[in-house]
Scaffold this motif. Structure first.
Motif, PDB file in Angstrom:
ATOM      1  N   PRO A 235      -5.285  -5.249  -4.773  1.00  0.00           N
ATOM      2  CA  PRO A 235      -4.927  -4.176  -5.707  1.00  0.00           C
ATOM      3  C   PRO A 235      -4.296  -2.992  -4.981  1.00  0.00           C
ATOM      4  O   PRO A 235      -4.694  -2.640  -3.867  1.00  0.00           O
ATOM      5  CB  PRO A 235      -6.270  -3.787  -6.340  1.00  0.00           C
ATOM      6  N   ALA A 236      -3.299  -2.375  -5.627  1.00  0.00           N
ATOM      7  CA  ALA A 236      -2.611  -1.221  -5.057  1.00  0.00           C
ATOM      8  C   ALA A 236      -2.989   0.037  -5.835  1.00  0.00           C
ATOM      9  O   ALA A 236      -3.410  -0.045  -6.997  1.00  0.00           O
ATOM     10  CB  ALA A 236      -1.096  -1.427  -5.118  1.00  0.00           C
ATOM     11  N   PRO A 237      -2.842   1.211  -5.231  1.00  0.00           N
ATOM     12  CA  PRO A 237      -3.092   2.454  -5.979  1.00  0.00           C
ATOM     13  C   PRO A 237      -2.142   2.575  -7.167  1.00  0.00           C
ATOM     14  O   PRO A 237      -1.054   2.006  -7.180  1.00  0.00           O
ATOM     15  CB  PRO A 237      -2.826   3.544  -4.938  1.00  0.00           C
ATOM     16  N   GLU A 238      -2.565   3.337  -8.186  1.00  0.00           N
ATOM     17  CA  GLU A 238      -1.704   3.578  -9.334  1.00  0.00           C
ATOM     18  C   GLU A 238      -0.448   4.321  -8.890  1.00  0.00           C
ATOM     19  O   GLU A 238      -0.467   5.130  -7.963  1.00  0.00           O
ATOM     20  CB  GLU A 238      -2.441   4.395 -10.395  1.00  0.00           C
ATOM     21  N   GLY A 239       0.633   4.060  -9.586  1.00  0.00           N
ATOM     22  CA  GLY A 239       1.900   4.711  -9.270  1.00  0.00           C
ATOM     23  C   GLY A 239       3.019   3.691  -9.236  1.00  0.00           C
ATOM     24  O   GLY A 239       2.799   2.484  -9.416  1.00  0.00           O
TER      25      GLY A 239
ATOM     26  N   ILE B  31      -4.488  -1.594   4.340  1.00  0.00           N
ATOM     27  CA  ILE B  31      -4.969  -2.775   3.626  1.00  0.00           C
ATOM     28  C   ILE B  31      -5.740  -3.665   4.595  1.00  0.00           C
ATOM     29  O   ILE B  31      -5.221  -4.044   5.654  1.00  0.00           O
ATOM     30  CB  ILE B  31      -3.785  -3.570   3.048  1.00  0.00           C
ATOM     31  N   ASP B  32      -6.956  -3.995   4.225  1.00  0.00           N
ATOM     32  CA  ASP B  32      -7.724  -4.972   4.999  1.00  0.00           C
ATOM     33  C   ASP B  32      -7.538  -6.332   4.332  1.00  0.00           C
ATOM     34  O   ASP B  32      -8.118  -6.582   3.262  1.00  0.00           O
ATOM     35  CB  ASP B  32      -9.208  -4.592   5.028  1.00  0.00           C
ATOM     36  N   PRO B  33      -6.721  -7.219   4.889  1.00  0.00           N
ATOM     37  CA  PRO B  33      -6.460  -8.501   4.222  1.00  0.00           C
ATOM     38  C   PRO B  33      -7.666  -9.417   4.170  1.00  0.00           C
ATOM     39  O   PRO B  33      -7.675 -10.374   3.399  1.00  0.00           O
ATOM     40  CB  PRO B  33      -5.333  -9.112   5.068  1.00  0.00           C
ATOM     41  N   ARG B  34      -8.712  -9.124   4.944  1.00  0.00           N
ATOM     42  CA  ARG B  34      -9.908  -9.968   4.934  1.00  0.00           C
ATOM     43  C   ARG B  34     -10.828  -9.616   3.779  1.00  0.00           C
ATOM     44  O   ARG B  34     -11.457 -10.488   3.185  1.00  0.00           O
ATOM     45  CB  ARG B  34     -10.660  -9.814   6.260  1.00  0.00           C
ATOM     46  N   THR B  35     -10.934  -8.328   3.441  1.00  0.00           N
ATOM     47  CA  THR B  35     -11.863  -7.888   2.399  1.00  0.00           C
ATOM     48  C   THR B  35     -11.159  -7.437   1.126  1.00  0.00           C
ATOM     49  O   THR B  35     -11.807  -7.311   0.080  1.00  0.00           O
ATOM     50  CB  THR B  35     -12.714  -6.714   2.913  1.00  0.00           C
ATOM     51  N   GLY B  36      -9.856  -7.143   1.202  1.00  0.00           N
ATOM     52  CA  GLY B  36      -9.123  -6.622   0.053  1.00  0.00           C
ATOM     53  C   GLY B  36      -9.289  -5.126  -0.131  1.00  0.00           C
ATOM     54  O   GLY B  36      -8.787  -4.560  -1.108  1.00  0.00           O
ATOM     55  N   ALA B  37      -9.972  -4.467   0.800  1.00  0.00           N
ATOM     56  CA  ALA B  37     -10.154  -3.017   0.690  1.00  0.00           C
ATOM     57  C   ALA B  37      -8.848  -2.299   1.005  1.00  0.00           C
ATOM     58  O   ALA B  37      -8.092  -2.694   1.904  1.00  0.00           O
ATOM     59  CB  ALA B  37     -11.253  -2.559   1.639  1.00  0.00           C
ATOM     60  N   VAL B  38      -8.588  -1.199   0.256  1.00  0.00           N
ATOM     61  CA  VAL B  38      -7.396  -0.380   0.468  1.00  0.00           C
ATOM     62  C   VAL B  38      -7.803   1.082   0.537  1.00  0.00           C
ATOM     63  O   VAL B  38      -8.517   1.587  -0.341  1.00  0.00           O
ATOM     64  CB  VAL B  38      -6.361  -0.574  -0.664  1.00  0.00           C
ATOM     65  N   GLN B  39      -7.374   1.752   1.574  1.00  0.00           N
ATOM     66  CA  GLN B  39      -7.554   3.202   1.697  1.00  0.00           C
ATOM     67  C   GLN B  39      -6.174   3.835   1.734  1.00  0.00           C
ATOM     68  O   GLN B  39      -5.227   3.260   2.288  1.00  0.00           O
ATOM     69  CB  GLN B  39      -8.323   3.549   2.965  1.00  0.00           C
ATOM     70  N   SER B  40      -6.044   5.018   1.156  1.00  0.00           N
ATOM     71  CA  SER B  40      -4.730   5.658   1.135  1.00  0.00           C
ATOM     72  C   SER B  40      -4.836   7.149   1.399  1.00  0.00           C
ATOM     73  O   SER B  40      -5.890   7.759   1.174  1.00  0.00           O
ATOM     74  CB  SER B  40      -4.023   5.403  -0.197  1.00  0.00           C
ATOM     75  N   GLU B  41      -3.738   7.709   1.877  1.00  0.00           N
ATOM     76  CA  GLU B  41      -3.653   9.147   2.125  1.00  0.00           C
ATOM     77  C   GLU B  41      -2.195   9.563   1.979  1.00  0.00           C
ATOM     78  O   GLU B  41      -1.267   8.773   2.164  1.00  0.00           O
ATOM     79  CB  GLU B  41      -4.141   9.483   3.538  1.00  0.00           C
TER      80      GLU B  41
END
Length: 516
Positions: free
Chosen positions: A307-311, A365-375
């Motif tokens: 999943p990606a951030p909204e926008g 993007i962590d391709p192993r867990t699907g976690a996404v952090q953004s700044e």
């Protein structure tokens, strides 16, 4: 025209007059061949050697009728050739089938994807679903051909020197008739041992299929020639895909599927252009597609969906793999919503305050867990960002981009910013109040051909990442013509301003081809 350091954002009033900005929208009235250019200010760097190619809409009006959106204008290529401190300009329209037909008819005979209609209202436009390949989005050299790109169909092949149109190219049988070929290739500097052009085509629908292609850009051992296809794969994904750009790393091709819906009925009935039938899905996020590249560490694996951030995203700056964390890092220009021009709006009178601005955002993007952090990396209105081509797909220290003069809010692009992605330091060269910029192209300074150890090469590469120039076309509202500005990429100081004997509307994308 000024250069400033901008460590902290501070707002101020818009610094432009609308008539200066809108005066750029006109037809290119002449085609020139090897016209010498003289610096009106400064001097052309003697070691700047090669050709800057630019593409963009050059015909915006026919028979007294204007296109609905400048993106519907016919492609016009400009070539700026530099050699030993001298510069020469050549420009040509791409002789597409549609351009030739409309030149002969003296009016629009095709509909435009962004809303331009044939004369006569909805009736003559209804059920006319032909796409006019306008070859107006990008221009790159591949082997001995210059390719004028428009992402919904095949490229047009041009002569790199004369810019004469050779043919509608299917790249020696790689493409089928009418097959989509992206207007946003990326040039891998040699992650897999040799440089490549990486690009894609998309067939969109309820299920969308991506074709990922890689081409050799130099002759290679084993009989591989520049322009040959060296990697090819297809992958299908659920949902409608509106993809203008993507990013690469050594192992991945990174796509962002925007959360948009497509209702083709108004297009079929002749009421809207195809792009006007796109709409964001409120409250829904997009999705990153990480597609393994052949030859990378994940070759043969299935794509990773995250999943990606909204926008909404048109363009990416760059992507790289963080060896310490295993994350894929993607820097993109985000809009709050899909920016569009309604059917009743004159594009020359758009309200910038009603359109979301683009802002540079980093996703980890962590391709192993699907976690996404953004700044946020830059919240100043920006577009057309790039890194040193040698850092494409690798972590880069510096980025260059077109930005608004104001540090908050949406306005036309009037300045070029160099952003230090490590420290956040900014250097800004401004063309305000009467100048308006388009996409900057960073041209690295050629390194001396000397032998170095791996350690010396790594240190030198870091120290020279911003060694070179930034070339940017500027619409000069004071003289209603185009300037080409050469900046020092390191400190953003102005090296030369070339006043062109030509008025070129705001362009889209360009590229640099080194050598004579």
């Amino acid at each position: 025209m000024t250069t400033t350091t901008s460590p902290q954002p501070t707002g101020h009033q818009a610094a432009y007059a609308r008539h200066d900005w809108s005066s750029a929208f006109r037809n290119v009235g002449v085609e020139l061949t090897d016209v010498p250019l003289v610096a009106a200010r400064g001097s052309i760097p003697a070691d700047l050697a090669g050709t800057l190619y630019r593409n963009g809409p050059g015909r915006l009006e026919r028979g007294g009728r204007w296109v609905h959106h400048p993106f519907d204008g016919d492609g016009m290529i400009a070539a700026f050739r530099f050699d030993a401190g001298q510069a020469y300009l050549t420009n040509r329209f791409v002789r597409t089938e549609g351009w030739l037909a409309e030149e002969d008819a003296g009016k629009f005979v095709y509909r435009g994807v962004f809303g331009t209609q044939k004369p006569g209202g909805p009736l003559p436009n209804a059920f006319d679903l032909r796409l006019k390949n306008i070859a107006n989005t990008h221009v790159v050299q591949l082997g001995d051909q210059l390719l004028a790109l428009w992402e919904a169909a095949e490229p047009h092949a041009l002569d790199p020197r004369s810019l004469e149109t050779r043919e509608l190219s299917r790249l020696s049988g790689v493409l089928k008739p009418g097959e989509a070929f992206s207007a946003h290739p990326h040039f891998d500097p040699g992650h897999h041992g040799e440089p490549r052009m990486v690009t894609f085509g998309v067939k969109a629908g309820p299920t969308s299929t991506i074709r990922l292609m890689e081409f050799a850009t130099e002759d290679q051992p084993g009989g591989v020639r520049a322009g040959d296809l060296v990697a090819d794969s297809r992958h299908s994904f659920k949902g409608f895909a509106f993809l203008h750009d993507f990013a690469i790393t050594p192992s991945w091709a990174v796509f962002l599927q925007n959360a948009v819906a497509f209702n083709p009925l108004p297009f079929v009935l002749g009421q809207k252009g195809a792009a006007q039938c796109l709409a964001s899905k409120p409250g829904e996020a997009g999705q990153f597609w990480l597609v393994p590249r052949q030859g990378g560490h994940h070759a043969g694996a299935s794509p990773v969906l995250v999943p990606a951030p909204e926008g909404f995203v048109f363009h990416h700056l760059n992507a790289f793999e963080d060896a310490a964390t295993g994350e894929v890092v993607v820097d993109s220009i985000y809009y709050d919503d899909f920016p569009s021009i309604g059917p009743e709006v004159d594009f020359r009178e758009i309200d910038f305050g009603a359109i979301p601005e683009g802002q540079l955002r980093r996703c980890r993007i962590d391709p192993r867990t699907g976690a996404v952090q953004s700044e946020w990396l830059e919240q100043r209105c920006c577009e057309f960002a790039m890194v040193n081509p040698a850092r494409q797909g690798l972590e880069a220290r510096f980025a260059w981009m077109a930005v608004a003069e104001r540090e908050r809010g949406n306005d036309p692009l009037q300045a070029i910013e160099k952003l230090d992605l490590h420290t956040g330091e900014r250097l800004v060269w401004s063309a305000a109040p009467r100048g308006f910029v388009t996409e900057p192209v960073m041209v690295p300074r050629s390194a001396p051909a000397e032998e170095h150890s791996a350690e010396e090469h790594s240190a030198e590469e870091h120290s020279v990442e911003d060694s070179g120039w930034v070339l940017v076309p500027v619409w000069n509202g004071a003289r209603c013509a185009t300037d080409l500005v050469i900046l020092n990429a390191a400190d953003m100081s102005e090296q030369a301003v070339l006043e062109l004997p030509l008025a070129i509307p705001y362009g889209l994308h360009g590229s640099w081809a080194p050598g004579g």
